[in-house]
Design a protein around this motif. Structure first.
Motif, PDB file in Angstrom:
ATOM      1  N   VAL A  76      36.140  48.163  34.990  1.00 14.56           N
ATOM      2  CA  VAL A  76      36.267  46.774  35.429  1.00 14.56           C
ATOM      3  C   VAL A  76      37.490  46.612  36.326  1.00 14.56           C
ATOM      4  O   VAL A  76      38.533  47.230  36.107  1.00 14.56           O
ATOM      5  N   GLU A  77      37.336  45.797  37.354  1.00 13.12           N
ATOM      6  CA  GLU A  77      38.453  45.439  38.230  1.00 13.12           C
ATOM      7  C   GLU A  77      38.448  43.925  38.402  1.00 13.12           C
ATOM      8  O   GLU A  77      37.439  43.339  38.807  1.00 13.12           O
ATOM      9  N   PHE A  78      39.589  43.288  38.090  1.00 14.05           N
ATOM     10  CA  PHE A  78      39.705  41.840  38.235  1.00 14.05           C
ATOM     11  C   PHE A  78      40.341  41.512  39.583  1.00 14.05           C
ATOM     12  O   PHE A  78      41.393  42.055  39.929  1.00 14.05           O
ATOM     13  N   VAL A  79      39.691  40.622  40.327  1.00 14.28           N
ATOM     14  CA  VAL A  79      40.159  40.237  41.653  1.00 14.28           C
ATOM     15  C   VAL A  79      40.645  38.794  41.593  1.00 14.28           C
ATOM     16  O   VAL A  79      39.852  37.860  41.485  1.00 14.28           O
ATOM     17  N   ASP A  80      41.954  38.599  41.629  1.00 13.90           N
ATOM     18  CA  ASP A  80      42.555  37.266  41.550  1.00 13.90           C
ATOM     19  C   ASP A  80      42.266  36.508  42.847  1.00 13.90           C
ATOM     20  O   ASP A  80      42.621  36.956  43.943  1.00 13.90           O
ATOM     21  N   THR A  81      41.637  35.355  42.723  1.00 19.51           N
ATOM     22  CA  THR A  81      41.146  34.615  43.881  1.00 19.51           C
ATOM     23  C   THR A  81      41.397  33.126  43.711  1.00 19.51           C
ATOM     24  O   THR A  81      41.204  32.587  42.620  1.00 19.51           O
ATOM     25  N   ALA A  82      41.828  32.456  44.763  1.00 19.67           N
ATOM     26  CA  ALA A  82      41.999  31.001  44.708  1.00 19.67           C
ATOM     27  C   ALA A  82      40.659  30.346  44.399  1.00 19.67           C
ATOM     28  O   ALA A  82      39.620  30.745  44.940  1.00 19.67           O
ATOM     29  N   TRP A  83      40.684  29.342  43.537  1.00 20.82           N
ATOM     30  CA  TRP A  83      39.442  28.717  43.090  1.00 20.82           C
ATOM     31  C   TRP A  83      38.632  28.132  44.252  1.00 20.82           C
ATOM     32  O   TRP A  83      37.401  28.239  44.271  1.00 20.82           O
ATOM     33  N   ASP A  84      39.304  27.534  45.216  1.00 23.87           N
ATOM     34  CA  ASP A  84      38.557  26.848  46.282  1.00 23.87           C
ATOM     35  C   ASP A  84      37.780  27.805  47.188  1.00 23.87           C
ATOM     36  O   ASP A  84      36.950  27.372  47.984  1.00 23.87           O
ATOM     37  N   GLY A  85      38.016  29.121  47.064  1.00 20.23           N
ATOM     38  CA  GLY A  85      37.250  30.073  47.855  1.00 20.23           C
ATOM     39  C   GLY A  85      36.524  31.108  47.018  1.00 20.23           C
ATOM     40  O   GLY A  85      36.002  32.093  47.547  1.00 20.23           O
ATOM     41  N   ILE A  86      36.460  30.861  45.717  1.00 18.25           N
ATOM     42  CA  ILE A  86      35.968  31.906  44.815  1.00 18.25           C
ATOM     43  C   ILE A  86      34.482  32.200  45.003  1.00 18.25           C
ATOM     44  O   ILE A  86      34.046  33.355  44.967  1.00 18.25           O
ATOM     45  N   PHE A  87      33.670  31.173  45.243  1.00 23.84           N
ATOM     46  CA  PHE A  87      32.234  31.405  45.398  1.00 23.84           C
ATOM     47  C   PHE A  87      31.902  31.945  46.791  1.00 23.84           C
ATOM     48  O   PHE A  87      30.926  32.690  46.950  1.00 23.84           O
ATOM     49  N   ALA A  88      32.713  31.608  47.768  1.00 21.18           N
ATOM     50  CA  ALA A  88      32.546  32.188  49.103  1.00 21.18           C
ATOM     51  C   ALA A  88      32.794  33.686  49.050  1.00 21.18           C
ATOM     52  O   ALA A  88      32.108  34.479  49.710  1.00 21.18           O
ATOM     53  N   GLY A  89      33.770  34.102  48.249  1.00 24.57           N
ATOM     54  CA  GLY A  89      34.057  35.522  48.078  1.00 24.57           C
ATOM     55  C   GLY A  89      32.906  36.255  47.423  1.00 24.57           C
ATOM     56  O   GLY A  89      32.635  37.423  47.729  1.00 24.57           O
ATOM     57  N   LEU A  90      32.204  35.570  46.521  1.00 27.45           N
ATOM     58  CA  LEU A  90      31.039  36.160  45.876  1.00 27.45           C
ATOM     59  C   LEU A  90      29.934  36.408  46.905  1.00 27.45           C
ATOM     60  O   LEU A  90      29.317  37.473  46.935  1.00 27.45           O
ATOM     61  N   GLU A  91      29.716  35.438  47.770  1.00 32.86           N
ATOM     62  CA  GLU A  91      28.667  35.539  48.783  1.00 32.86           C
ATOM     63  C   GLU A  91      28.943  36.650  49.791  1.00 32.86           C
ATOM     64  O   GLU A  91      28.011  37.244  50.336  1.00 32.86           O
ATOM     65  N   THR A  92      30.218  36.939  50.041  1.00 35.48           N
ATOM     66  CA  THR A  92      30.582  37.950  51.046  1.00 35.48           C
ATOM     67  C   THR A  92      30.921  39.306  50.428  1.00 35.48           C
ATOM     68  O   THR A  92      31.580  40.139  51.056  1.00 35.48           O
ATOM     69  N   ASN A  93      30.471  39.527  49.190  1.00 33.61           N
ATOM     70  CA  ASN A  93      30.586  40.841  48.532  1.00 33.61           C
ATOM     71  C   ASN A  93      32.016  41.297  48.274  1.00 33.61           C
ATOM     72  O   ASN A  93      32.272  42.505  48.206  1.00 33.61           O
ATOM     73  N   LYS A  94      32.941  40.371  48.093  1.00 32.27           N
ATOM     74  CA  LYS A  94      34.294  40.767  47.726  1.00 32.27           C
ATOM     75  C   LYS A  94      34.345  41.228  46.265  1.00 32.27           C
ATOM     76  O   LYS A  94      35.259  41.958  45.869  1.00 32.27           O
ATOM     77  N   TYR A  95      33.383  40.783  45.489  1.00 32.90           N
ATOM     78  CA  TYR A  95      33.253  41.189  44.095  1.00 32.90           C
ATOM     79  C   TYR A  95      31.808  40.981  43.666  1.00 32.90           C
ATOM     80  O   TYR A  95      31.004  40.356  44.394  1.00 32.90           O
ATOM     81  N   ASP A  96      31.460  41.504  42.514  1.00 29.64           N
ATOM     82  CA  ASP A  96      30.080  41.472  42.035  1.00 29.64           C
ATOM     83  C   ASP A  96      29.719  40.171  41.336  1.00 29.64           C
ATOM     84  O   ASP A  96      28.549  39.764  41.333  1.00 29.64           O
ATOM     85  N   CYS A  97      30.700  39.554  40.717  1.00 26.35           N
ATOM     86  CA  CYS A  97      30.430  38.354  39.924  1.00 26.35           C
ATOM     87  C   CYS A  97      31.708  37.534  39.780  1.00 26.35           C
ATOM     88  O   CYS A  97      32.795  37.992  40.136  1.00 26.35           O
ATOM     89  N   VAL A  98      31.552  36.336  39.274  1.00 23.05           N
ATOM     90  CA  VAL A  98      32.681  35.469  38.967  1.00 23.05           C
ATOM     91  C   VAL A  98      32.660  35.167  37.475  1.00 23.05           C
ATOM     92  O   VAL A  98      31.675  34.644  36.951  1.00 23.05           O
ATOM     93  N   MET A  99      33.736  35.539  36.779  1.00 23.02           N
ATOM     94  CA  MET A  99      33.935  35.161  35.374  1.00 23.02           C
ATOM     95  C   MET A  99      35.227  34.370  35.349  1.00 23.02           C
ATOM     96  O   MET A  99      36.311  34.942  35.255  1.00 23.02           O
ATOM     97  N   SER A 100      35.119  33.070  35.461  1.00 23.80           N
ATOM     98  CA  SER A 100      36.331  32.273  35.607  1.00 23.80           C
ATOM     99  C   SER A 100      36.091  30.839  35.153  1.00 23.80           C
ATOM    100  O   SER A 100      36.321  29.892  35.900  1.00 23.80           O
ATOM    101  N   ALA A 101      35.605  30.695  33.911  1.00 27.24           N
ATOM    102  CA  ALA A 101      35.305  29.361  33.379  1.00 27.24           C
ATOM    103  C   ALA A 101      34.430  28.586  34.358  1.00 27.24           C
ATOM    104  O   ALA A 101      34.658  27.410  34.610  1.00 27.24           O
ATOM    105  N   ALA A 102      33.421  29.273  34.906  1.00 25.82           N
ATOM    106  CA  ALA A 102      32.532  28.656  35.892  1.00 25.82           C
ATOM    107  C   ALA A 102      31.383  27.945  35.179  1.00 25.82           C
ATOM    108  O   ALA A 102      30.583  28.579  34.477  1.00 25.82           O
ATOM    109  N   THR A 103      31.321  26.641  35.351  1.00 27.98           N
ATOM    110  CA  THR A 103      30.283  25.849  34.714  1.00 27.98           C
ATOM    111  C   THR A 103      28.948  26.038  35.426  1.00 27.98           C
ATOM    112  O   THR A 103      28.875  26.030  36.655  1.00 27.98           O
TER     113      THR A 103
END
Length: 264
Positions: A76-103
């Motif tokens: 596992v590798e955790f990628v610290d990301t600002a919340w306001d861009g976290i889902f954009a990072g998911l779409e552009t393959n910066k990481y595989d998933c978001v586990m960050s209290a995402a409702t």
């Protein structure tokens, strides 16, 4: 003979999936071979935050990520990301998933996949314990200064209150810890945050929770649209963690109580 051979192959494939602990093949469902890259905003205690050394990530989603990756046979590798861009990072393959209290919300499901829920949550109103202000419902926040993290479900909650006619002054912050700092300094009347977040402050005598909403929102693992293979494997891992007691252990470790009922 052919039928027997096919049955054996099908059984082997089924056991491999159910066990959920075999090594993933390169490029099968992750961005990088042998690794599960997890995007998160590491500044949302007790879900994810840094230890006193400022380097070691801790919290519920950290434990969840480690356990899910282990079930999948991945590092596992955790990628610290600002919340306001976290889902954009998911779409552009910066990481595989978001586990960050995402409702899990209908709007988010239009642009991404989600795993099954792994914990339930509601909103809470928090005040300074010695302020004398004891709001018993959101309507009591009329004409008050209310702090919360922007672009979160707390933001959505307060926006709905405003749309319903509640008048208040919003103090929005990039991180929830800044909202709580604002309250401790007496620069706002109340904080609205996830009830799960307040668990991190419950032992601080400076704060008091005066109202808690029902657990009407649920956190899940956000996954890029179309990556059904990873969705299935993460769901299998979470189901296995619930069945073997791992999830209960994490609840108890982070919150001091078993929150299994919030996702039943």
């Amino acid at each position: 003979m052919k039928k027997i051979a096919l049955a054996v192959i099908a059984l082997a494939a089924s056991l491999s999936f159910i066990g959920c602990n075999k090594k993933a093949e390169a490029g099968e469902f992750t961005v990088e071979k042998g690794k599960l890259k997890v995007g998160m905003e590491i500044g949302y205690p007790p879900m994810e935050y840094y230890a006193a050394d400022g380097k070691t990530p801790m919290g519920f989603d950290i434990e969840l990520g480690k356990s899910v990756a282990s079930k999948l046979g991945l590092e596992v590798e955790f990628v610290d990301t600002a919340w306001d861009g976290i889902f954009a990072g998911l779409e552009t393959n910066k990481y595989d998933c978001v586990m960050s209290a995402a409702t899990i919300t209908p709007e988010r499901l239009e642009s991404m996949e989600f795993s099954r829920a792994y914990i339930g949550n509601g909103q809470t109103i928090v005040v300074k314990a010695d302020s004398g202000f004891k709001p018993a419902s959101p309507s009591d926040l009329e004409d008050k200064v209310v702090a919360y993290q922007a672009e979160t479900t707390s933001d959505i909650f307060m926006t709905k209150q405003a749309e319903g006619g509640l008048k208040f002054t919003a103090a929005e912050f990039d991180k929830v810890i800044n909202a709580y700092d604002e309250l401790k300094l007496g620069r706002c009347d109340a904080v609205v945050s996830d009830a799960l977040v307040y668990a991190n402050y419950a032992d601080d005598p400076a704060f008091a929770s005066t109202w808690v909403g029902s657990a009407d929102e649920y956190f899940g693992v956000a996954i890029r649209k179309g990556n059904s293979a990873l969705v299935e494997k993460v769901n299998a891992a979470i189901d296995e963690m619930i069945a073997d007691g791992t999830m209960k252990e994490i609840y108890l470790k982070i919150f001091g109580t078993d929150l299994s009922d919030t996702i039943k």
